[in-house]
Design a protein around this motif. Structure first.
Motif, mmCIF file in Angstrom:
data_model
loop_
_atom_site.group_PDB
_atom_site.id
_atom_site.type_symbol
_atom_site.label_atom_id
_atom_site.label_comp_id
_atom_site.label_asym_id
_atom_site.label_seq_id
_atom_site.Cartn_x
_atom_site.Cartn_y
_atom_site.Cartn_z
ATOM 1 N N GLU A 1 48.451 33.270 50.617
ATOM 2 C CA GLU A 1 47.847 33.284 49.361
ATOM 3 C C GLU A 1 46.836 34.385 49.390
ATOM 4 O O GLU A 1 46.689 35.327 48.248
ATOM 5 C CB GLU A 1 47.028 32.095 48.977
ATOM 6 C CG GLU A 1 48.069 30.828 48.512
ATOM 7 C CD GLU A 1 48.847 30.074 49.665
ATOM 8 O OE1 GLU A 1 48.205 30.448 50.691
ATOM 9 O OE2 GLU A 1 49.977 29.686 49.314
ATOM 10 N N GLU A 2 46.244 34.511 50.495
ATOM 11 C CA GLU A 2 45.241 35.564 50.571
ATOM 12 C C GLU A 2 45.777 36.913 50.758
ATOM 13 O O GLU A 2 45.463 37.862 50.079
ATOM 14 C CB GLU A 2 44.444 35.219 52.077
ATOM 15 C CG GLU A 2 43.228 34.072 51.914
ATOM 16 C CD GLU A 2 42.957 33.742 53.331
ATOM 17 O OE1 GLU A 2 41.672 33.233 53.137
ATOM 18 O OE2 GLU A 2 43.629 33.481 54.210
ATOM 19 N N ILE A 3 46.897 37.021 51.459
ATOM 20 C CA ILE A 3 47.712 38.207 51.224
ATOM 21 C C ILE A 3 48.011 38.639 49.870
ATOM 22 O O ILE A 3 47.662 40.058 49.682
ATOM 23 C CB ILE A 3 48.888 38.154 52.426
ATOM 24 C CG1 ILE A 3 48.601 37.952 53.891
ATOM 25 C CG2 ILE A 3 49.992 39.266 51.955
ATOM 26 C CD1 ILE A 3 49.542 37.452 54.831
ATOM 27 N N GLN B 1 46.576 37.671 47.129
ATOM 28 C CA GLN B 1 45.475 37.968 46.494
ATOM 29 C C GLN B 1 45.123 39.287 46.559
ATOM 30 O O GLN B 1 44.913 40.305 45.710
ATOM 31 C CB GLN B 1 44.337 36.954 46.619
ATOM 32 C CG GLN B 1 43.489 37.192 45.760
ATOM 33 C CD GLN B 1 42.199 37.874 46.628
ATOM 34 O OE1 GLN B 1 41.763 37.547 47.552
ATOM 35 N NE2 GLN B 1 41.198 38.521 45.782
ATOM 36 N N ILE B 2 44.912 39.580 47.995
ATOM 37 C CA ILE B 2 44.593 41.119 48.538
ATOM 38 C C ILE B 2 45.439 42.288 47.825
ATOM 39 O O ILE B 2 44.960 43.128 47.329
ATOM 40 C CB ILE B 2 44.122 41.226 49.853
ATOM 41 C CG1 ILE B 2 43.120 40.415 50.597
ATOM 42 C CG2 ILE B 2 44.035 42.832 50.250
ATOM 43 C CD1 ILE B 2 42.882 40.307 51.870
ATOM 44 N N ALA B 3 46.760 42.115 48.014
ATOM 45 C CA ALA B 3 47.710 43.148 47.654
ATOM 46 C C ALA B 3 47.696 43.259 46.281
ATOM 47 O O ALA B 3 47.818 44.443 45.570
ATOM 48 C CB ALA B 3 49.165 42.488 48.050
ATOM 49 N N LEU B 4 47.484 42.140 45.320
ATOM 50 C CA LEU B 4 47.625 42.151 43.770
ATOM 51 C C LEU B 4 46.020 43.146 43.471
ATOM 52 O O LEU B 4 46.297 43.785 42.727
ATOM 53 C CB LEU B 4 47.777 40.986 43.184
ATOM 54 C CG LEU B 4 49.015 40.258 43.530
ATOM 55 C CD1 LEU B 4 49.214 38.856 42.922
ATOM 56 C CD2 LEU B 4 50.169 41.112 42.891
ATOM 57 N N THR B 5 45.144 42.618 44.124
ATOM 58 C CA THR B 5 43.739 43.437 43.794
ATOM 59 C C THR B 5 44.231 44.829 43.868
ATOM 60 O O THR B 5 43.533 45.622 43.279
ATOM 61 C CB THR B 5 42.908 43.017 44.671
ATOM 62 O OG1 THR B 5 42.690 41.286 44.631
ATOM 63 C CG2 THR B 5 41.474 43.481 44.203
ATOM 64 N N ILE B 6 44.529 45.150 45.104
ATOM 65 C CA ILE B 6 44.906 46.560 45.588
ATOM 66 C C ILE B 6 45.768 47.266 44.459
ATOM 67 O O ILE B 6 45.489 48.319 43.979
ATOM 68 C CB ILE B 6 45.455 46.929 46.896
ATOM 69 C CG1 ILE B 6 44.385 46.567 48.042
ATOM 70 C CG2 ILE B 6 46.033 48.140 47.065
ATOM 71 C CD1 ILE B 6 44.750 46.489 49.226
ATOM 72 N N GLN B 7 46.857 46.511 43.858
ATOM 73 C CA GLN B 7 47.582 47.108 42.769
ATOM 74 C C GLN B 7 46.653 47.196 41.570
ATOM 75 O O GLN B 7 46.699 48.054 40.919
ATOM 76 C CB GLN B 7 48.727 46.228 42.437
ATOM 77 C CG GLN B 7 49.715 46.344 43.695
ATOM 78 C CD GLN B 7 50.877 45.305 43.348
ATOM 79 O OE1 GLN B 7 51.063 45.056 42.133
ATOM 80 N NE2 GLN B 7 51.648 44.901 44.312
ATOM 81 N N ASN B 8 46.189 46.044 41.035
ATOM 82 C CA ASN B 8 45.295 46.124 39.929
ATOM 83 C C ASN B 8 44.175 46.773 39.487
ATOM 84 O O ASN B 8 43.816 47.173 38.718
ATOM 85 C CB ASN B 8 45.059 44.571 39.406
ATOM 86 C CG ASN B 8 46.618 43.826 39.452
ATOM 87 O OD1 ASN B 8 47.628 44.514 39.240
ATOM 88 N ND2 ASN B 8 46.507 42.523 39.467
ATOM 89 N N ASN B 9 43.260 46.784 40.846
ATOM 90 C CA ASN B 9 42.133 47.485 40.673
ATOM 91 C C ASN B 9 42.347 48.954 41.011
ATOM 92 O O ASN B 9 41.103 49.718 41.264
ATOM 93 C CB ASN B 9 41.036 46.894 41.995
ATOM 94 C CG ASN B 9 40.566 45.636 41.452
ATOM 95 O OD1 ASN B 9 40.682 45.119 40.351
ATOM 96 N ND2 ASN B 9 39.457 45.103 42.090
#
Lengths: 325, 325
Positions: B268-270, B272-280
């Motif tokens: 889940e943490e992986i 979350q980080i990956a999606l933040t990198i995409q979205n942010n």
């Protein structure tokens, strides 16, 4: 000791500091980490046979320039690179009496340091502006890699004397051949001399490995700088073992072979086989075999002009046969 | 798609069969086992970016001989050799969507096959009778090995953007630089053009790896031909992660960093980080960084004579930025 062997020792004693200085100069240009690995392997000693052969061959053919040293060093650098990769493959613990690189610096780091040293060797060779040198070296490296692959792919299997000779050409002789050929190429002499140097190198290379494989049975560990009987313990079939097995009755032969190949000999059995190889003159038979290759090497040298260095190239034939480590 | 990208695709479509035929001819001379490994890696696809760059650079500088293909192939062969050794180091499972070599053929065999391929590449380059080519290649191989060593020695540690850029130069950019430089050397043009080609290559190489590292976060696994988010899962710090961490409050930053470096993130943490990198828009920031290097590359090309191939070298700048795998 015969006079020519004394002269060879004296010559090596004069050349060794120059070879080592050149080696140090060349490896100094390496990135820090690869330098450490290179230093570890090169400082562990080594006979510097390959650089010496490059120097002797070039000089015997009339080449007297001092720029021979980097080329000679490059041959030792290639040799060190193959040793580093070899020790990873064999999971060796000792090399030249010192802990093997991958155990000091790590396997990954040693794979890359080996790659870096191969590249450094190529860089040095490229400076000579003579693509024949790069060609010779690259063919030798390729053949060496292939020899090692053959050895690995046949491990755990019985091999014939013919296959054994193919393998030792690959793992040892081709780089020694290249050391001599490079010296001859640098001298700028005719193809006749280059071919003679090449043939000399190939044959002494084979003889060198034959004697090495005999020494593994007859010499003690502290002289070798690595455990003795290592080949037998690892289940590696070399000529002494091929000849030993040949003498056994069929049933015993099959039983022993299976134990060797599956690494299931106990220490008493290992000792018994090793001592039989020493006492039954099998080691002497191996040296006799080496002599036939040394005699071909001698034949090749006949076209070389007479000179101090040619005499020493002849002396190397005796050195290879009589060496004890 | 912009017109110049369409032309680039058309050009590559015409050249690809010639590059592949040349590659097949060259690797056919390999000993059987090394041939199998080479075939496995080369048949797995690959963009043939390096050979294409050698061809385009040489032609852009007026070199029209057909003997460009073996040199171009050699660049792909060097690249494949480094991939084989890399995958052993990373214990990678997939390469170009196919099982990594060491898992098919064995680790020892793959180390040696890599050595053999490096030697084959050198043999091909030596045929050009131009030591500057061997020099360029050997420097690049040495720098690549060093880049990999740096990456390994810093694994498990936090790295700055500066160190990150040093590492990606080593592991990717120097060989791409060599591909361009070799084309320019072969063209026989002045130093000015060789330096321009070199600088172009270095900068697109850095940009290429930056985009690669962004794609690892933004692209799905099936398009990549290997698992996505692989860098994060392996605890490998690349620019997207450096920028992500920068945005976190200090305490959270330290906690996340420790989890990354000790491979103790849960799935889940992986995610979350990956999606933040995409979205942010961090991935976009990385591409912006890539753009600055592409713009230096563009600058270098200005001294090149106008030609179809020069136009395509410009088109490669767009390709690198816009590529999706």
């Amino acid at each position: 000791m015969a006079n020519n062997l004394i002269n060879l020792k004296k010559y090596l004693k004069d050349e060794l500091p120059k070879i080592n200085t050149s080696l140090e100069t060349e490896i100094k240009s390496l990135p820090p980490f690869i330098y450490k690995v290179a230093k570890h392997v090169l400082n562990a000693g080594g006979k510097r046979l390959r650089p010496l052969l490059t120097i002797l061959t070039a000089r015997a053919l009339g080449y007297n320039k001092k720029d021979i040293y980097p080329l000679a060093s490059a041959l030792e650098i290639f040799h060190s690179a193959t040793l580093i990769h070899d020790d990873i493959l064999d999971n060796a613990h000792l090399r030249r009496g010192k802990t093997a690189s991958h155990l000091v610096f790590g396997i990954k780091e040693s794979i890359l340091a080996g790659d870096g040293l191969l590249a450094l060797g190529n860089l040095i060779v490229a400076r000579y502006n003579n693509p024949a040198l790069t060609h010779t070296i690259s063919e030798a490296i390729l053949a060496t890699a292939y020899g090692e692959i053959q050895e690995i792919s046949l491990s755990g299997q019985n091999i014939t004397e013919t296959t054994y000779l193919e393998i030792i050409k690959g793992k040892t002789a081709f780089l020694i051949q290249a050391a001599c050929e490079c010296g001859a190429i640098l001298s700028g002499r005719d193809k006749e001399f280059i071919l003679a140097a090449k043939n000399y190198g190939l044959n002494i290379g084979i003889a060198f490995q034959l004697v090495d494989d005999a020494l593994d049975y007859t010499q003690n560990a502290s002289t070798l700088g690595k455990p003795n009987w290592g080949d037998l313990k690892e289940g590696k079939i070399t000529l002494p073992l091929i000849l030993y097995l040949k003498e056994l009755p069929d049933l015993k032969k099959e039983e022993t072979l299976q134990k060797i190949l599956t690494n299931s000999l106990n220490i008493e059995e290992i000792e018994q086989i090793a001592l039989t190889i020493q006492n039954n003159k099998i080691a002497i038979q191996v040296r006799e075999k080496a002599k036939t290759f040394l005699s071909s090497a001698k034949q090749s040298l006949k076209v070389f002009p007479s000179s101090k260095e040619t005499t020493l190239l002849f002396a190397i034939l005796d050195y290879i046969l009589e060496r004890e480590k």
